[in-house]
Design an enzyme around this catalytic site. Sequence first.
Site: not given
Ligand code: UD1
Length: 349
Positions: A125, A152, A156
């Site tokens: 990842s 987590y 990795k």
């Molecule tokens: C997260 C993990 C990553 C993991 C991946 C798969 C972190 C820092 N990274 O990625 O290691 O491989 O999940 O499970 O946690 N967001 C919102 N509202 C929501 C959900 C997400 O605003 O309800 C935003 C988050 O703040 C982020 C973006 O959407 O900026 C992407 O979030 P997400 O899909 O959870 O992925 P990551 O955080 O990038």
Amino acid sequence: MKILVTGGTGYIGSHTTVELMQKGHEVVIVDALFNSRAEALDAIETITGKRPEFEQFDLTDNTKVDDFFSRHTDIKGVIHFAAHKAVGESVNEPLKYYRNNLVSLINILESMKKYKVGNIVFSSSCTVYGEPDADNLPISEKAPIKKAECPYGNTKQIAEEVLEDSVNAYKTLNVIALRYFNPVGAHESAQLGELPFGVPNNLMPYITQTGYGIRQCLKVFGNDYDTPDGTPIRDYIHVMDLAKAHVAAVERMANGKMKKQFEVFNVGTGKGYSVLEAIHSFEKASGKPLNYEIVGRRAGDIVKIWADPSFTNNELGWKAERSIDEMTKSAWEWEKAYRQGKTKFKVEE
Ligand code: UD1
């Protein structure tokens, strides 16, 4: 080629299985169904016209792993997806994560050594890069690995080290670690897609469920970051493009094209989109506004990261082809098909 796909009923594993089978490979899936559904096998059969072989067991059980490899002597490669992946849960239950994600990998490697299976593709990842320094964006495989933000992420990092040490010691072993950016979207048939149990942690399934009315309102975690619209930036990659990267990786190994015994590739598009841009793309796909509100930041979130995929493009001969609009559109078509009972999956109440 006969390929073992661990975690093959999960989100990325099932889409990769489809792509492997459509390329003429034979797939045997091992999955404990901890976080996925057996109906994925029906969906794969619907799309490909063939049912992959399937065995249900926990890969942390070394006796079962050994028994599996002793019976499947014709396996030419392994793609190891099976792992826990919820960041928040890993903070609360670190041992569950270290046990599951690391013991399963070690068991598989021991059996590969014993039964002389040489090739493994590992699901890594972009989380291994942590928050990149500004002058490291877009981020290449040469960027430093930072201390993991959560257990987590640490699994990795440790797994990559376990793999690297193993190739140094065992000359028969070849490893490709694929560092995924943010996989989203669904198979174009809308028969397969992301199907989290309960409330989604990740952005795209939360968006599509909100669009369908399953969730009332998407919470956007912070709009005061140092980015053009204040929301974090990610490199979203279509899951079918990601699936193709796995096929390219196993074929590279099987065809003896590796330059080193341990290779690492970024799997991203090279383009970053903010949370609001992802929402707006989804609104175009669904044709209606999405109900969202800005709330406080989520602990541990990276501000901005996107891939430099040039090494992967040139060396692996793979390139992401699908746009963000194709990602959100396919995710939306899948969500609707699933909720309307038009897929093989039982609709969750
Ligand atoms: C997260 C993990 C990553 C993991 C991946 C798969 C972190 C820092 N990274 O990625 O290691 O491989 O999940 O499970 O946690 N967001 C919102 N509202 C929501 C959900 C997400 O605003 O309800 C935003 C988050 O703040 C982020 C973006 O959407 O900026 C992407 O979030 P997400 O899909 O959870 O992925 P990551 O955080 O990038």
